[in-house]
Every structure is written in C-alpha cells, then in structure tokens.
Design a protein around this motif. Sequence first.
Motif, PDB file in Angstrom:
ATOM      1  N   UNK A  14       0.783  -1.278  -0.122  1.00 53.89           N
ATOM      2  CA  UNK A  14       0.157  -0.035   0.115  1.00 53.89           C
ATOM      3  C   UNK A  14       0.763   1.198  -0.055  1.00 53.89           C
ATOM      4  N   UNK A  15       0.716   2.044  -0.808  1.00 49.38           N
ATOM      5  CA  UNK A  15       1.191   3.552  -0.944  1.00 49.38           C
ATOM      6  C   UNK A  15       0.199   4.486  -0.938  1.00 49.38           C
ATOM      7  N   UNK A  16       0.340   5.271   0.087  1.00 51.00           N
ATOM      8  CA  UNK A  16      -0.683   6.244   0.496  1.00 51.00           C
ATOM      9  C   UNK A  16      -0.321   7.702   0.418  1.00 51.00           C
ATOM     10  N   UNK A  17      -0.921   8.694  -0.094  1.00 47.34           N
ATOM     11  CA  UNK A  17      -0.797  10.102   0.189  1.00 47.34           C
ATOM     12  C   UNK A  17      -2.028  10.502   0.405  1.00 47.34           C
ATOM     13  N   UNK A  18      -2.199  11.258   1.776  1.00 47.98           N
ATOM     14  CA  UNK A  18      -3.532  11.239   2.270  1.00 47.98           C
ATOM     15  C   UNK A  18      -3.579  12.658   2.853  1.00 47.98           C
ATOM     16  N   UNK A 320      -6.153  13.444  -8.905  1.00 45.44           N
ATOM     17  CA  UNK A 320      -6.440  12.765  -7.394  1.00 45.44           C
ATOM     18  C   UNK A 320      -7.187  11.625  -7.698  1.00 45.44           C
ATOM     19  N   UNK A 321      -6.660  10.497  -7.219  1.00 42.82           N
ATOM     20  CA  UNK A 321      -7.255   9.299  -7.822  1.00 42.82           C
ATOM     21  C   UNK A 321      -6.867   8.067  -6.845  1.00 42.82           C
ATOM     22  N   UNK A 322      -7.507   7.061  -6.924  1.00 41.85           N
ATOM     23  CA  UNK A 322      -7.050   5.744  -6.216  1.00 41.85           C
ATOM     24  C   UNK A 322      -6.913   4.644  -7.275  1.00 41.85           C
ATOM     25  N   UNK A 323      -5.904   4.024  -7.303  1.00 44.54           N
ATOM     26  CA  UNK A 323      -5.845   2.566  -8.386  1.00 44.54           C
ATOM     27  C   UNK A 323      -5.385   1.281  -7.491  1.00 44.54           C
ATOM     28  N   UNK A 324      -5.523   0.101  -8.079  1.00 40.84           N
ATOM     29  CA  UNK A 324      -4.981  -0.830  -7.344  1.00 40.84           C
ATOM     30  C   UNK A 324      -4.543  -2.024  -8.409  1.00 40.84           C
ATOM     31  N   UNK A 325      -3.561  -2.769  -7.966  1.00 36.38           N
ATOM     32  CA  UNK A 325      -3.259  -3.912  -8.703  1.00 36.38           C
ATOM     33  C   UNK A 325      -3.372  -5.214  -8.009  1.00 36.38           C
ATOM     34  N   UNK A 326      -3.666  -6.430  -8.525  1.00 33.09           N
ATOM     35  CA  UNK A 326      -3.923  -7.502  -7.918  1.00 33.09           C
ATOM     36  C   UNK A 326      -3.268  -8.773  -8.956  1.00 33.09           C
ATOM     37  N   UNK A 327      -2.307  -9.277  -8.259  1.00 32.86           N
ATOM     38  CA  UNK A 327      -1.530 -10.263  -9.209  1.00 32.86           C
ATOM     39  C   UNK A 327      -1.511 -11.897  -8.478  1.00 32.86           C
ATOM     40  N   UNK A 368      -2.969   2.285  -4.434  1.00 42.35           N
ATOM     41  CA  UNK A 368      -2.365   3.597  -4.511  1.00 42.35           C
ATOM     42  C   UNK A 368      -3.348   4.546  -4.285  1.00 42.35           C
ATOM     43  N   UNK A 369      -3.226   5.552  -3.367  1.00 35.21           N
ATOM     44  CA  UNK A 369      -4.226   6.741  -3.218  1.00 35.21           C
ATOM     45  C   UNK A 369      -3.302   7.753  -3.348  1.00 35.21           C
ATOM     46  N   UNK A 370      -3.726   8.962  -4.136  1.00 33.30           N
ATOM     47  CA  UNK A 370      -3.106  10.297  -4.274  1.00 33.30           C
ATOM     48  C   UNK A 370      -3.865  11.208  -4.025  1.00 33.30           C
ATOM     49  N   UNK A 371      -3.492  12.148  -3.349  1.00 35.01           N
ATOM     50  CA  UNK A 371      -4.630  13.634  -3.113  1.00 35.01           C
ATOM     51  C   UNK A 371      -3.541  14.706  -2.857  1.00 35.01           C
ATOM     52  N   UNK A 372      -4.027  15.736  -2.386  1.00 35.85           N
ATOM     53  CA  UNK A 372      -3.452  17.073  -2.211  1.00 35.85           C
ATOM     54  C   UNK A 372      -2.321  17.061  -1.434  1.00 35.85           C
ATOM     55  N   UNK A 373      -2.632  16.341  -0.012  1.00 28.88           N
ATOM     56  CA  UNK A 373      -1.401  16.237   0.965  1.00 28.88           C
ATOM     57  C   UNK A 373      -0.301  15.361   0.707  1.00 28.88           C
ATOM     58  N   UNK A 374      -0.778  14.050  -0.068  1.00 29.96           N
ATOM     59  CA  UNK A 374       0.399  13.114  -0.091  1.00 29.96           C
ATOM     60  C   UNK A 374       0.058  11.970  -0.834  1.00 29.96           C
ATOM     61  N   UNK A 375       0.704  10.897  -0.197  1.00 30.32           N
ATOM     62  CA  UNK A 375       0.425   9.511  -1.124  1.00 30.32           C
ATOM     63  C   UNK A 375       0.266   8.532   0.004  1.00 30.32           C
ATOM     64  N   UNK A 376      -0.672   7.769   0.052  1.00 34.88           N
ATOM     65  CA  UNK A 376      -1.085   6.418   0.583  1.00 34.88           C
ATOM     66  C   UNK A 376      -1.173   5.359  -0.495  1.00 34.88           C
TER      67      UNK A 376
END
Length: 426
Positions: A14-18, A320-327, A368-376
């Motif tokens: 998980x990588x987030x900007x939140x 500003x978005x959220x995507x994911x990957x499953x493998x 992955x979550x990317x928004x104005x403040x950071x990354x989650x």
Amino acid sequence: MHLADSLLLLVAGLLALSHGQLHSEHRDQGHGHHPHREAPGTGEGSPSLKISAGNTVFALHFYHLMVSQTPWSNIFFSPLSISAAYAMLSLGAGSHSRTQILEGLGFNLTEVSEPDIHQGFQNLLHTLHLPEDGLEIQMGNALFLSPEVPLCPRFLNDSESFYESKLLRTNFKDPAGTAQLINNHVKEETRGKIVDLVRGLSPDTTMVLVNYIYFKALWEKPFSPSMTIPQDFYVDEVTTVKVPMMMQGPQHHWYLHDRHLPCTVLRMDYKGNATALFILPNRGKMDEVEEVLTPEMLSRWRNLLQNRYFYKKIKLYIPKFTISGSYELDQILPKLGIRDLFSQGADLSGITEQLNLQVSKSFHKAILEVDEVGTQASAATGSFVTFLSRDNQQALWFNRPFLVVVFSTNTQSILFLGKVVNPTKP
C-alpha cells in the motif's frame, strides 16, 4: 505419489498520500524484538545498497511482463514487497530452488553473495522503519503455521533476524477462521486499506506466508484542496473521463523534457527519505518510452534531476485518484525463472523437514491513493506538456496515461511502480 503440502504466499503493498496526520506511534508496534535499534548505515558501503541493483532489475522485469500481458490497463505493485517475501522464503529452500529464487529476483550471484542479500534486506528493513517526520513506512512478514508443524530452528531464527518475521500459529482445519485471522492481520498492518486478501483457503494448506508494506507520505509541496476541480483525462484517442484534477500554481519543481526520448520527467519529493518520478510520454509514445525503461534510464533521470538547471517554475495539474493492482504470483513468477517453488519439484526442506512443501498459491495486492496532501499507496500518472498562452506560464498536465516510480532515497530501492492508464478505475 506423495502430494506436497500447500504453502500459500501472500504479498500486500500500500502506498498512500493522504489528508491526515501521520501516526508515527504505530511505527514500532510489532517489532519488540528490536528494542534498541541504532540508525543503520545508509552511506556508500551500507548493506542495503548491495541489493538495490537487483531489486531494480526485478522491478522492471515484473513491470515489462505485466505490460506485455495487459498493455492498456492500470499497473500498480510493490516490487520490494515481493522481493523481500521471496528472499525470505529462499532461506528455507534447497540449493537449486534457492538459486532459482534469487536469480529470478534479479540478483547476480557472482556479484552479490547470499549472505549479502539477506544482510541487505535486514539493513533495508531497519532503515525503512526509522522514525521520520512526514513519512511512515511499515514493512514486515508473518508466517501462519499449523500448531503441529515444527519449523527448522535455523529458518525460524534467520527469518526473524533478517526479515523481522512474526510466527503465528493457527488451525488450518478451520479455513474460514484462518482466512479471517490472516485478513485481519493484513488489514491492521496496512491501516485498514487492504482487506480480504485471501478467500477460500484450502483445508490442506499448512502454511501461509504474508508480506505487507504500508507507505504514507506527505508532499514537500502540497496541493491546495480548494484548487481541485473536475477536468478531462484522455485515456486514449476515443476515451475521455472526468477526474478531480489537483492544481498547483507556479512553483519551483525538478523536471526535464528528455532530449532523446519523447517524454517529460517530473521529480516530486516527499517529506523524509522518499521521492517519486512521474514519467509523462508524449502523445502516442507510451510504448516507445516503456521500451527503454531500464535501470540505466532511471538512474540517468534521477542524476539529471539533481542538477539545479532542471529546478524551474511550473504549474502542475495531477489527478486525485485511487488505483490498485492484484496479481497471481504463482502464474507470473515462473515466467521470470522462479519455477520449482510452484511444482512438486520444490525443495523447501529448510523450513520444515517433516512436510514436502510447495507454494500452492501466491497473491500480491497493492493500492495507491494520491491526493492534495500526500500519497497513501503508490500511483502512476501519465500526461503531456502544454503551454497556457493566456498567462505565459508553463504548465505540466497529467491528463493522459503516465508512469510513476516511488523510491526510498536512502536505500536506493523502488518501493512502488505503476502505470496510470485510467485513474477512474480502482
């Protein structure tokens, strides 16, 4: 013929900007067996740097394989999470299986020894877990095992010492209860972001290995939420979607228009020892850029973007978005040379001598979550360069497919790698 007992290997990233504050008090939970950590060396001779080249090779091999299979889809994964899980598993593998794993992970065993690899991961984990303001990274392993299965002491000691692995006993005769236990553990370690990683456990499973990585970081130069407005994102020549587009007024950023390749590369720094490269191919040039996506090219871009010449004012527009990957790694890794593990030819006798183990299933999920403040989580955004003639300010629009690479700067390792084709598809 004796059927191999089933080992399930799960890898979560998980990588987030939140928006929220970072909760550094969580950082050391679950690592009580290292009560007095000293800052590991991160200089030129630090152990983690000995494995950075191999980790980068594996990251790009995995990426190119995914592109060949799903060329027009979002891609997002944590190569470091996968590498750490399988490097730990190699501690219990016989010689041929062990060599296959480590070479499949990108390591040249004539240049880096097996002890160097494990010491490199040990140093890397210690470094990532050091408290930093504005940056939270949590990475670890957990081994779920039937109560009646004895582990080889050396594997137990080495996996804990090098990879900070936890051993959790569970009753696999209750598949639903065990799945819930595993999912709750992963959910807790990824701050509730990755849920239901495993479903439908087979009753003949005797062991599950889980690796997780959680990354939450704040931009050094955050965006203002009040300036985020809906804008078009051009997925391809015929598909346009609306996305919340973050906007940042003219500020100094590190970016370059590559003279030899049809792309622009933007460096976005996080607070702490992490940075991201956003790689934006020109229109219709994604394939051309991906073809030359090599360790040498990444190194070239990173070196150039330390030159003050490329630190210039620009307007930024990033979705500003959220995507994911499953493998399903048991379907992917054999194509990268790791074959024996997933067959009855697997030799995992160094884990337990009483069972004939093989890896039955291995999953990787990353968000992955990317928004104005950071990354989650980890994200990739593709865009092109345009100029706004009305105010003569140069602007960089991430409004079409792009790549993103998130680095740990002091270990020189790729934490997350992805491609954003359609930011509206989670």
